[in-house]
Design a protein around this motif. Structure first.
Motif, PDB file in Angstrom:
ATOM      1  N   ILE A 178      49.256  57.209  25.415  1.00  0.00           N
ATOM      2  CA  ILE A 178      50.088  56.212  25.875  1.00  0.00           C
ATOM      3  C   ILE A 178      49.914  56.389  27.420  1.00  0.00           C
ATOM      4  CG2 ILE A 178      52.543  56.976  27.364  1.00  0.00           C
ATOM      5  CD1 ILE A 178      53.856  57.239  24.150  1.00  0.00           C
ATOM      6  N   GLY A 179      48.976  58.035  27.324  1.00  0.00           N
ATOM      7  CA  GLY A 179      48.365  58.282  28.553  1.00  0.00           C
ATOM      8  C   GLY A 179      46.914  57.343  28.981  1.00  0.00           C
ATOM      9  N   PHE A 180      46.551  57.016  27.804  1.00  0.00           N
ATOM     10  CA  PHE A 180      45.576  55.945  28.441  1.00  0.00           C
ATOM     11  C   PHE A 180      45.807  54.896  28.813  1.00  0.00           C
ATOM     12  CE2 PHE A 180      42.440  58.557  25.359  1.00  0.00           C
ATOM     13  CZ  PHE A 180      41.422  59.248  26.390  1.00  0.00           C
ATOM     14  N   ASP A 224      41.311  41.039  49.407  1.00  0.00           N
ATOM     15  CA  ASP A 224      40.235  42.018  49.252  1.00  0.00           C
ATOM     16  C   ASP A 224      40.046  40.782  47.648  1.00  0.00           C
ATOM     17  OD1 ASP A 224      37.929  42.817  48.223  1.00  0.00           O
ATOM     18  OD2 ASP A 224      39.214  45.260  47.920  1.00  0.00           O
ATOM     19  N   HIS A 225      39.545  39.930  47.338  1.00  0.00           N
ATOM     20  CA  HIS A 225      39.710  39.217  46.501  1.00  0.00           C
ATOM     21  C   HIS A 225      38.338  39.806  45.455  1.00  0.00           C
ATOM     22  CE1 HIS A 225      42.054  36.425  47.986  1.00  0.00           C
ATOM     23  NE2 HIS A 225      41.520  36.224  49.270  1.00  0.00           N
ATOM     24  N   GLY A 226      37.822  40.632  45.284  1.00  0.00           N
ATOM     25  CA  GLY A 226      37.315  41.692  44.866  1.00  0.00           C
ATOM     26  C   GLY A 226      34.905  40.874  44.748  1.00  0.00           C
ATOM     27  N   SER A 227      34.605  41.878  44.224  1.00  0.00           N
ATOM     28  CA  SER A 227      33.329  40.777  43.894  1.00  0.00           C
ATOM     29  C   SER A 227      33.011  40.982  42.251  1.00  0.00           C
ATOM     30  CB  SER A 227      31.985  42.029  44.200  1.00  0.00           C
ATOM     31  OG  SER A 227      31.836  43.448  44.373  1.00  0.00           O
ATOM     32  N   HIS A 228      31.683  39.978  42.464  1.00  0.00           N
ATOM     33  CA  HIS A 228      31.551  40.152  40.492  1.00  0.00           C
ATOM     34  C   HIS A 228      31.378  42.122  40.357  1.00  0.00           C
ATOM     35  CE1 HIS A 228      31.197  36.369  39.997  1.00  0.00           C
ATOM     36  NE2 HIS A 228      30.381  36.365  41.714  1.00  0.00           N
ATOM     37  N   ALA A 229      30.666  43.130  40.282  1.00  0.00           N
ATOM     38  CA  ALA A 229      30.574  44.463  41.218  1.00  0.00           C
ATOM     39  C   ALA A 229      31.769  44.855  40.230  1.00  0.00           C
ATOM     40  CB  ALA A 229      30.146  45.193  42.082  1.00  0.00           C
ATOM     41  N   SER A 230      32.714  44.657  41.056  1.00  0.00           N
ATOM     42  CA  SER A 230      34.153  45.428  41.400  1.00  0.00           C
ATOM     43  C   SER A 230      34.394  44.663  40.154  1.00  0.00           C
ATOM     44  CB  SER A 230      34.643  45.321  42.697  1.00  0.00           C
ATOM     45  OG  SER A 230      36.747  45.287  42.495  1.00  0.00           O
ATOM     46  N   TYR A 231      33.990  43.125  39.464  1.00  0.00           N
ATOM     47  CA  TYR A 231      35.067  42.709  38.390  1.00  0.00           C
ATOM     48  C   TYR A 231      34.530  43.394  36.958  1.00  0.00           C
ATOM     49  CZ  TYR A 231      37.977  39.129  40.500  1.00  0.00           C
ATOM     50  OH  TYR A 231      39.364  38.596  41.171  1.00  0.00           O
ATOM     51  N   LEU A 232      33.068  43.659  37.233  1.00  0.00           N
ATOM     52  CA  LEU A 232      32.580  44.048  36.013  1.00  0.00           C
ATOM     53  C   LEU A 232      33.264  45.909  35.569  1.00  0.00           C
ATOM     54  CD1 LEU A 232      30.084  44.011  34.146  1.00  0.00           C
ATOM     55  CD2 LEU A 232      28.858  44.605  35.442  1.00  0.00           C
ATOM     56  N   LYS A 233      33.086  46.467  37.143  1.00  0.00           N
ATOM     57  CA  LYS A 233      33.539  47.588  36.877  1.00  0.00           C
ATOM     58  C   LYS A 233      35.339  47.975  36.494  1.00  0.00           C
ATOM     59  CE  LYS A 233      33.172  51.621  39.944  1.00  0.00           C
ATOM     60  NZ  LYS A 233      33.177  52.146  40.867  1.00  0.00           N
ATOM     61  N   GLY A 234      36.411  47.277  36.712  1.00  0.00           N
ATOM     62  CA  GLY A 234      36.925  46.833  35.801  1.00  0.00           C
ATOM     63  C   GLY A 234      37.267  46.579  34.226  1.00  0.00           C
ATOM     64  N   PHE A 235      36.718  45.998  34.356  1.00  0.00           N
ATOM     65  CA  PHE A 235      36.167  44.919  32.997  1.00  0.00           C
ATOM     66  C   PHE A 235      35.489  45.728  31.774  1.00  0.00           C
ATOM     67  CE2 PHE A 235      33.544  43.469  29.306  1.00  0.00           C
ATOM     68  CZ  PHE A 235      34.696  43.219  28.785  1.00  0.00           C
ATOM     69  N   VAL A 236      34.328  46.654  32.283  1.00  0.00           N
ATOM     70  CA  VAL A 236      34.110  47.936  32.248  1.00  0.00           C
ATOM     71  C   VAL A 236      35.147  49.393  31.219  1.00  0.00           C
ATOM     72  CG1 VAL A 236      32.247  50.088  31.650  1.00  0.00           C
ATOM     73  CG2 VAL A 236      31.521  47.600  32.469  1.00  0.00           C
ATOM     74  N   LEU A 237      35.650  49.751  32.311  1.00  0.00           N
ATOM     75  CA  LEU A 237      36.896  50.829  31.961  1.00  0.00           C
ATOM     76  C   LEU A 237      37.843  50.230  31.416  1.00  0.00           C
ATOM     77  CD1 LEU A 237      37.542  51.634  36.190  1.00  0.00           C
ATOM     78  CD2 LEU A 237      36.591  53.308  34.432  1.00  0.00           C
ATOM     79  N   SER A 238      38.416  48.545  31.129  1.00  0.00           N
ATOM     80  CA  SER A 238      39.317  48.419  30.395  1.00  0.00           C
ATOM     81  C   SER A 238      38.851  48.426  28.719  1.00  0.00           C
ATOM     82  CB  SER A 238      39.618  46.904  30.795  1.00  0.00           C
ATOM     83  OG  SER A 238      40.349  46.996  31.919  1.00  0.00           O
ATOM     84  N   VAL A 239      37.953  48.050  28.544  1.00  0.00           N
ATOM     85  CA  VAL A 239      37.139  48.748  27.466  1.00  0.00           C
ATOM     86  C   VAL A 239      37.531  49.376  26.602  1.00  0.00           C
ATOM     87  CG1 VAL A 239      34.526  48.085  26.134  1.00  0.00           C
ATOM     88  CG2 VAL A 239      36.211  46.237  27.102  1.00  0.00           C
ATOM     89  N   ILE A 240      36.648  50.730  27.845  1.00  0.00           N
ATOM     90  CA  ILE A 240      36.546  52.394  27.335  1.00  0.00           C
ATOM     91  C   ILE A 240      37.947  52.862  26.700  1.00  0.00           C
ATOM     92  CG2 ILE A 240      35.950  54.648  28.793  1.00  0.00           C
ATOM     93  CD1 ILE A 240      33.989  52.945  29.821  1.00  0.00           C
ATOM     94  N   LEU A 241      39.022  52.211  27.670  1.00  0.00           N
ATOM     95  CA  LEU A 241      40.157  52.635  27.959  1.00  0.00           C
ATOM     96  C   LEU A 241      41.062  51.981  26.772  1.00  0.00           C
ATOM     97  CD1 LEU A 241      41.464  52.582  31.726  1.00  0.00           C
ATOM     98  CD2 LEU A 241      40.969  54.332  30.374  1.00  0.00           C
ATOM     99  N   THR A 242      40.520  50.600  26.367  1.00  0.00           N
ATOM    100  CA  THR A 242      41.108  50.599  24.643  1.00  0.00           C
ATOM    101  C   THR A 242      40.736  51.268  23.690  1.00  0.00           C
ATOM    102  OG1 THR A 242      41.233  48.253  25.971  1.00  0.00           O
ATOM    103  CG2 THR A 242      41.202  48.518  23.487  1.00  0.00           C
TER     104      THR A 242
END
Length: 126
Positions: free
Chosen positions: A57-59, A16-34
């Motif tokens: 630390i939890g984040f 499973d190499h991921g899709s653009h939507a998957s990468y975008l979702k991961g990016f948005v979650l990373s930005v929020i979690l930062t």
């Protein structure tokens, strides 16, 4: 183009190499979690410093999981044991890194601060 040749380009061997939507979702979650822990700390944190540290630390832990799932494509599927082995290796390295960093900072604080306090007291008495 033959059907066999066309099939070869789309054969991903079950990865499973991921899709653009998957990468975008991961990016948005990373930005929020930062941004959330950054905002909490910049706003002065909670009344309890320990609660602030545990929250940050939890984040960080959740963000590690997001990176593992969305960018490293690690999921519940076993691929010849490498997924579990790499996860265990990552956890061991992170624990060693964190424990070592905390140990060094604790001992630096313990060994350096009394000397600094002593020098400040001598400067006041002179």
């Amino acid at each position: 183009m033959s059907a066999e040749h066309a099939h070869a380009h789309h054969d991903d061997h079950g990865h499973d190499h991921g899709s653009h939507a998957s990468y975008l979702k991961g990016f948005v979650l990373s930005v929020i979690l930062t941004a959330l822990p950054f905002g909490i700390v910049m706003a002065g944190g909670f009344e309890s410093r320990a609660l602030t540290a545990v929250t940050v630390i939890g984040f960080a832990v959740v963000q590690i999981l997001v990176h593992m799932v969305y960018f490293l494509h690690m999921n519940g599927k076993q691929e010849e044991g490498w997924t579990m082995l790499s996860t265990i290796f990552t956890v061991v390295v992170v624990v060693i890194l964190l424990a070592g960093s905390i140990w060094v900072m604790y001992h630096m604080n313990t060994n350096m601060m009394p000397q600094m306090d002593h020098e400040m007291m001598q400067g006041i008495g002179s």
